[in-house]
Write an enzyme that holds these catalytic residues in place. Sequence first.
Site, PDB file in Angstrom:
ATOM      1  N   THR A  75       3.693  -5.349  51.053  1.00  0.00           N
ATOM      2  CA  THR A  75       4.969  -4.778  50.962  1.00  0.00           C
ATOM      3  C   THR A  75       5.043  -5.080  48.437  1.00  0.00           C
ATOM      4  OG1 THR A  75       6.225  -4.605  52.255  1.00  0.00           O
ATOM      5  CG2 THR A  75       7.029  -4.432  50.293  1.00  0.00           C
ATOM      6  N   TYR A 160      17.571  -5.424  45.102  1.00  0.00           N
ATOM      7  CA  TYR A 160      17.453  -5.483  46.356  1.00  0.00           C
ATOM      8  C   TYR A 160      19.072  -5.921  47.489  1.00  0.00           C
ATOM      9  CZ  TYR A 160      16.181  -6.107  51.091  1.00  0.00           C
ATOM     10  OH  TYR A 160      14.959  -5.498  53.075  1.00  0.00           O
ATOM     11  N   ASP A 196       9.267  -1.527  58.654  1.00  0.00           N
ATOM     12  CA  ASP A 196       8.424  -2.335  58.328  1.00  0.00           C
ATOM     13  C   ASP A 196       9.525  -3.989  59.338  1.00  0.00           C
ATOM     14  OD1 ASP A 196       6.282  -4.147  57.548  1.00  0.00           O
ATOM     15  OD2 ASP A 196       8.157  -4.962  56.740  1.00  0.00           O
ATOM     16  N   HIS A 200       7.592  -4.866  62.555  1.00  0.00           N
ATOM     17  CA  HIS A 200       7.058  -6.440  62.709  1.00  0.00           C
ATOM     18  C   HIS A 200       7.662  -6.859  63.904  1.00  0.00           C
ATOM     19  CE1 HIS A 200       5.185  -7.776  59.448  1.00  0.00           C
ATOM     20  NE2 HIS A 200       6.344  -6.958  58.569  1.00  0.00           N
ATOM     21  N   ASP A 243       3.873   1.852  51.576  1.00  0.00           N
ATOM     22  CA  ASP A 243       3.528   0.950  50.741  1.00  0.00           C
ATOM     23  C   ASP A 243       2.519   0.793  51.778  1.00  0.00           C
ATOM     24  OD1 ASP A 243       5.192   0.146  53.278  1.00  0.00           O
ATOM     25  OD2 ASP A 243       5.577  -1.910  51.601  1.00  0.00           O
ATOM     26  N   HIS A 244       1.931   0.483  53.465  1.00  0.00           N
ATOM     27  CA  HIS A 244       1.052   0.364  54.252  1.00  0.00           C
ATOM     28  C   HIS A 244       1.530   1.114  55.904  1.00  0.00           C
ATOM     29  CE1 HIS A 244       3.394  -2.920  55.316  1.00  0.00           C
ATOM     30  NE2 HIS A 244       3.957  -2.951  54.315  1.00  0.00           N
ATOM     31  N   HIS A 349       0.542  -6.951  59.098  1.00  0.00           N
ATOM     32  CA  HIS A 349      -0.233  -5.956  58.621  1.00  0.00           C
ATOM     33  C   HIS A 349      -0.833  -6.168  56.688  1.00  0.00           C
ATOM     34  CE1 HIS A 349       3.806  -5.595  55.775  1.00  0.00           C
ATOM     35  NE2 HIS A 349       4.314  -5.638  57.129  1.00  0.00           N
TER      36      HIS A 349
HETATM   37  P1  AMP Z   1       6.506  -8.224  54.221  1.00  0.00           P
HETATM   38  O1  AMP Z   1       6.462  -7.292  55.114  1.00  0.00           O
HETATM   39  O2  AMP Z   1       5.870  -8.840  54.305  1.00  0.00           O
HETATM   40  O3  AMP Z   1       5.601  -7.444  53.186  1.00  0.00           O
HETATM   41  O4  AMP Z   1       7.703  -7.413  53.370  1.00  0.00           O
HETATM   42  C1  AMP Z   1       8.976  -6.567  54.050  1.00  0.00           C
HETATM   43  C2  AMP Z   1      10.367  -6.934  53.662  1.00  0.00           C
HETATM   44  O5  AMP Z   1      10.269  -7.308  52.184  1.00  0.00           O
HETATM   45  C3  AMP Z   1      11.105  -5.822  53.988  1.00  0.00           C
HETATM   46  O6  AMP Z   1      11.427  -6.050  55.951  1.00  0.00           O
HETATM   47  C4  AMP Z   1      12.479  -5.815  53.376  1.00  0.00           C
HETATM   48  O7  AMP Z   1      13.606  -6.800  53.910  1.00  0.00           O
HETATM   49  C5  AMP Z   1      11.955  -7.093  52.480  1.00  0.00           C
HETATM   50  N1  AMP Z   1      12.316  -6.648  50.599  1.00  0.00           N
HETATM   51  C6  AMP Z   1      12.058  -5.515  50.767  1.00  0.00           C
HETATM   52  N2  AMP Z   1      12.010  -5.503  49.242  1.00  0.00           N
HETATM   53  C7  AMP Z   1      12.702  -6.880  48.501  1.00  0.00           C
HETATM   54  C8  AMP Z   1      13.211  -7.745  47.663  1.00  0.00           C
HETATM   55  N3  AMP Z   1      13.284  -7.155  46.212  1.00  0.00           N
HETATM   56  N4  AMP Z   1      13.411  -9.380  47.427  1.00  0.00           N
HETATM   57  C9  AMP Z   1      13.287  -9.354  48.633  1.00  0.00           C
HETATM   58  N5  AMP Z   1      12.851  -9.046  49.610  1.00  0.00           N
HETATM   59  C10 AMP Z   1      12.517  -7.977  49.498  1.00  0.00           C
HETATM   60 ZN    ZN Z   2       5.792  -3.520  53.256  1.00  0.00          ZN
HETATM   61 ZN    ZN Z   3       6.398  -5.936  56.725  1.00  0.00          ZN
END
Ligand code: AMP
Ligand code: ZN
Ligand code: ZN
Length: 411
Positions: A75, A160, A196, A200, A243-244, A349
Amino acid sequence: MKNISIKILFSLFILVARCTAWNIPSGQEQHTTFIVSFDGFRWDYLNRGITPNIAKLQHRGVSALSLRPAFPTKTFPNHLTLLTGVYPEHHGILHNEFLNPRTSERYRVGDTSAVRNSTWYNAEMIWETAARQGVKTASYFWPCSDVHKKTGEPTYLESYDRNRPYLQRVNDALAWLQLPKEQRPQFIALYFEETDNQGHEFGPNSPQINFAVQQMDSIVGLLVQGIEHLGLLDATNIILVSDHGMTEIDTSRVVNIASFLPNVKVQYSGYGQVMMIQPQKGEEEKVYSVLKENERHYRVFKKESMPEYYEFSEHPFILPIILVADLGWTLTNRELSSKERSTFGKGNHGYEKDCLDMHGIFVAAGSDFKKDFRTGTLWNIDVYPLLCTILKITPAKNIDGNLERIGFILR
Ligand code: AMP
Ligand code: ZN
Ligand code: ZN
């Protein structure tokens, strides 16, 4: 489902009521471009026949087969790539969690002070490019948009808050669009995490992900209707990206890397799909050989001979040994506990950028885009130069993105 439809209809009613009460701006010739990110929205979710509002945008504008992310397909690295036009090895956010081997500090997306600390970041985000050239911007939750930077932050910023209702995000963004002309942002970035989260937990082929996709499609419908109600549809570009993508995983496909290195001290960085290893001085060759001997369900590379294809070798925080999991496999540095097994989830991902399951979406409509135009896969590194062209600003120098690969979608 019925309950949700009623909720959405009711929300729409509130939205329209609010729009009516708001001042509809005059001077509608100033253009605004929205970029909306739906986290983890895989390219093929658009082919499931459940996204009528997005289909309308596709018909009105440009629709790509998919959007190729940058490696690793996580992300934060990819949201930054989208708005800097450079690969993670150049912008510095190498993963959602990684080590600075010089100081032993770690960047983690859950650590707000690390996320806002500009020393981790090496590239210019579009707000900086725009601020330098007098263009106003706004970010509603875009990952990495709240980094403290003297050289330029979004003119308007919402940091966020995962609990903020999706509808409020739309309403607030529409409020930015109604600011007097001299205060109104010409660029608004918006972020939604629902696809997302559900991807997951339940996987990319679940009823839950389809429901999330439908919810996000309703969000698009509300945004477009809000803009239309303000009489600004012709003066607004809307770009939808992700993003993916997402692929199915399960606990039977896990490799515990530490089990191959029982008496060896190493430092780990990253996790899951991409892991980096810092052996102790003099032990690099030994660690690499052991991991090479056990190379099943992952690939192991030395930093100095990392294939150029990954675009993942130039940053000083990329450690000497890099492991990339095969699609659907997960790398760990310990045995999973029973709790970890029970909350493992069904989707993830982070894998190679050419695995189609990792590809996202790109849909764009508005006065700057061709109409009813379908094209093949676009690359997310090219979105930043595209945005700069639309905003009539000069992009930062030395980016990886190239307008020549994407400019043909403009009118
Ligand atoms: P990931 O799946 O680990 O790549 O991350 C995705 C998650 O990041 C999403 O479920 C969001 O809830 C979280 N996310 C998005 N923006 C932020 C942010 N600014 N700070 C912390 N978490 C975030
Ligand atoms: Zn993502
Ligand atoms: Zn994710």
